[in-house]
Design an enzyme around this catalytic site. Sequence first.
Site, PDB file in Angstrom:
ATOM      1  CE  LYS A 258       7.065   4.160   3.601  1.00 18.93           C
ATOM      2  NZ  LYS A 258       7.841   3.035   4.130  1.00 18.93           N
TER       3      LYS A 258
ATOM      4  CB  SER B 132       1.932  -8.733  10.209  1.00 22.59           C
ATOM      5  OG  SER B 132       2.802  -8.392  11.271  1.00 22.59           O
TER       6      SER B 132
ATOM      7  CE1 TYR C 138       3.254   4.700   3.513  1.00 20.59           C
ATOM      8  CE2 TYR C 138       2.562   5.638   1.408  1.00 20.59           C
ATOM      9  CZ  TYR C 138       3.283   4.704   2.118  1.00 20.59           C
ATOM     10  OH  TYR C 138       4.050   3.792   1.452  1.00 20.59           O
TER      11      TYR C 138
ATOM     12  CE  LYS D 216       0.188  -1.759   2.928  1.00 18.06           C
ATOM     13  NZ  LYS D 216       0.120  -2.418   1.664  1.00 18.06           N
TER      14      LYS D 216
ATOM     15  CB  SER E 130       6.672   4.632  -1.124  1.00 17.51           C
ATOM     16  OG  SER E 130       5.560   4.829  -1.967  1.00 17.51           O
TER      17      SER E 130
ATOM     18  CG  ASP F 273       6.156  -7.004  12.447  1.00 18.87           C
ATOM     19  OD1 ASP F 273       6.352  -7.080  11.220  1.00 18.87           O
ATOM     20  OD2 ASP F 273       5.176  -6.406  12.948  1.00 18.87           O
ATOM     21  CG  ASN F 274       4.316  -3.010  16.000  1.00 13.71           C
ATOM     22  OD1 ASN F 274       3.850  -3.565  15.007  1.00 13.71           O
ATOM     23  ND2 ASN F 274       4.230  -1.707  16.193  1.00 13.71           N
TER      24      ASN F 274
ATOM     25  CG  PHE G  96       7.171   2.441  -9.094  1.00  5.14           C
ATOM     26  CD1 PHE G  96       8.494   2.614  -8.664  1.00  5.14           C
ATOM     27  CD2 PHE G  96       6.568   3.471  -9.775  1.00  5.14           C
ATOM     28  CE1 PHE G  96       9.187   3.799  -8.919  1.00  5.14           C
ATOM     29  CE2 PHE G  96       7.259   4.654 -10.049  1.00  5.14           C
ATOM     30  CZ  PHE G  96       8.556   4.819  -9.623  1.00  5.14           C
TER      31      PHE G  96
HETATM   32  C1  UD1 Z   1      -1.095   3.641  -2.769  1.00  7.50           C
HETATM   33  C2  UD1 Z   1      -0.479   4.910  -2.268  1.00  7.50           C
HETATM   34  C3  UD1 Z   1       0.998   4.712  -2.198  1.00  7.50           C
HETATM   35  C4  UD1 Z   1       1.333   3.522  -1.319  1.00  7.50           C
HETATM   36  C5  UD1 Z   1       0.625   2.301  -1.837  1.00  7.50           C
HETATM   37  C6  UD1 Z   1       0.822   1.125  -0.900  1.00  7.50           C
HETATM   38  C7  UD1 Z   1      -1.024   7.237  -2.916  1.00  7.50           C
HETATM   39  C8  UD1 Z   1      -1.526   8.144  -3.974  1.00  7.50           C
HETATM   40  N1  UD1 Z   1      -0.870   5.966  -3.192  1.00  7.50           N
HETATM   41  O1  UD1 Z   1      -0.642   3.466  -4.117  1.00  7.50           O
HETATM   42  O2  UD1 Z   1       1.596   5.836  -1.675  1.00  7.50           O
HETATM   43  O3  UD1 Z   1       2.704   3.304  -1.304  1.00  7.50           O
HETATM   44  O4  UD1 Z   1      -0.763   2.563  -1.950  1.00  7.50           O
HETATM   45  O5  UD1 Z   1      -0.059   1.131   0.146  1.00  7.50           O
HETATM   46  O6  UD1 Z   1      -0.777   7.684  -1.850  1.00  7.50           O
HETATM   47  N2  UD1 Z   1      -8.098   1.375  -7.252  1.00  7.50           N
HETATM   48  C9  UD1 Z   1      -9.415   1.183  -7.622  1.00  7.50           C
HETATM   49  N3  UD1 Z   1     -10.242   0.527  -6.749  1.00  7.50           N
HETATM   50  C10 UD1 Z   1      -9.823   0.059  -5.545  1.00  7.50           C
HETATM   51  C11 UD1 Z   1      -8.469   0.246  -5.169  1.00  7.50           C
HETATM   52  C12 UD1 Z   1      -7.633   0.929  -6.054  1.00  7.50           C
HETATM   53  O7  UD1 Z   1      -9.839   1.610  -8.686  1.00  7.50           O
HETATM   54  O8  UD1 Z   1     -10.628  -0.507  -4.799  1.00  7.50           O
HETATM   55  C13 UD1 Z   1      -7.191   2.044  -8.205  1.00  7.50           C
HETATM   56  C14 UD1 Z   1      -6.597   3.335  -7.674  1.00  7.50           C
HETATM   57  O9  UD1 Z   1      -7.402   4.429  -8.009  1.00  7.50           O
HETATM   58  C15 UD1 Z   1      -5.241   3.352  -8.382  1.00  7.50           C
HETATM   59  C16 UD1 Z   1      -4.900   1.880  -8.600  1.00  7.50           C
HETATM   60  O10 UD1 Z   1      -6.115   1.176  -8.426  1.00  7.50           O
HETATM   61  O11 UD1 Z   1      -5.397   3.935  -9.653  1.00  7.50           O
HETATM   62  C17 UD1 Z   1      -3.887   1.388  -7.614  1.00  7.50           C
HETATM   63  O12 UD1 Z   1      -4.323   1.707  -6.297  1.00  7.50           O
HETATM   64  P1  UD1 Z   1      -3.577   1.177  -4.992  1.00  7.50           P
HETATM   65  O13 UD1 Z   1      -3.390  -0.291  -5.070  1.00  7.50           O
HETATM   66  O14 UD1 Z   1      -4.315   1.723  -3.803  1.00  7.50           O
HETATM   67  O15 UD1 Z   1      -2.129   1.831  -5.108  1.00  7.50           O
HETATM   68  P2  UD1 Z   1      -1.696   3.365  -5.264  1.00  7.50           P
HETATM   69  O16 UD1 Z   1      -2.801   4.292  -5.011  1.00  7.50           O
HETATM   70  O17 UD1 Z   1      -0.982   3.487  -6.558  1.00  7.50           O
END
Ligand code: UD1
Length: 340
Positions: A152, A36, A148, A83, A123, A31-32, A177
């Site tokens: 992938k 982390s 990003y 990421k 992802s 790891d670089n 997921f």
């Molecule tokens: C995102 C990335 C995904 C990546 C993952 C890990 C996109 C669209 N999504 O997933 O590619 O693999 O992060 O880093 O590129 N939310 C809020 N408030 C917050 C944070 C999130 O409402 O402060 C909501 C978001 O709108 C979303 C859900 O929570 O509906 C999950 O968000 P998040 O944890 O960021 O994951 P993804 O967007 O699904």
Amino acid sequence: MRILVTGGTGFVGSHVVVALIEAGHEPVIVDNLSNSKLSVIDGIESITGFRPPFFHLDVGDQLALRDAIGEGVDGVVHLAAWKAVGESVAKPLRYYGNNVGATVRMLEVLSEVGVRNLVFSSSATVYGEPQELPLREDMATGRATNPYGWTKIMMEQVMADLAFSDPSWSMTFLRYFNPVGAHESGRIGEAPHGEPTNLMPYVSQVAAEIRPSLPVFGTDYPTRDGTPIRDYVHVMDVAEGHARAIGALSGEIGTHIYNLGTGRGTTVLELVSEFESTNQVSVPWQGHARRPGDVAETWAAVERAERDLDWRAKRDLSDMCRDAWHWQRSGLAASRSDQH
Ligand code: UD1
């Protein structure tokens, strides 16, 4: 088996290292430390009783990587990558260089030293805007909504082309997921720098009163409560999926693709409410505008991993919320002093 784990001190990587040790393998971490901390290895040791060898290097540094491989490894789990979606939009060349460029250089070294067994941290982002749900591994990729996500897709493509050119390769892409939670010991977990971009660490910091309220990005989606649906999956289930893949597929040549999810969708507000009731805490939230690039709903088809890897997620949303909160209260997760 002796397994090189790139990105082994990161959030998913550290849990993968624990799962590999528990499955009887011998991980070697590289790891670089760009996102982390070295102290993660103390956490891994306190959970497993084993301190894996660690090499502080960038996987794109071919000389250093050859040294770390040393006498040889039986396989590689490749997680080293950045990421942050927003940052990738602002700094695309850094993302393509760090994720795709370094992966190509790493694959050159693996080809040269004769390692032909790789599990790759991919992802669900590779599916882009879903045309149909649940998302199946045979659906088209190539419509990412940010750089990003494109990295992938490109890394998968590079690896699939390599496996095609040399049929002695066994390549496995694990499409995660939404991995959340932490090891149940509370000794390793997700430690974001500054304001979290992902949902669960933000919820944990609001519950800990580090932040006043959760911004909920969009309450007008066509879902049951107006907030987006995701397939949250416990990070230890994800980690165990890697141990299964390395074990089951090391002799299986060709390219294999598996979703790692639960097959169940949860809205943002359902997650908040589960977190509150499981942990007996309060998580105030406020509606905000939609976040650009977010999709309304995603969840995984999980049959393929069940069939081939005998893997299925065992932990539920309550376990994810309990372990995320346990980790937050350990004092090792991000704190106010990390804010910038
Ligand atoms: C995102 C990335 C995904 C990546 C993952 C890990 C996109 C669209 N999504 O997933 O590619 O693999 O992060 O880093 O590129 N939310 C809020 N408030 C917050 C944070 C999130 O409402 O402060 C909501 C978001 O709108 C979303 C859900 O929570 O509906 C999950 O968000 P998040 O944890 O960021 O994951 P993804 O967007 O699904």
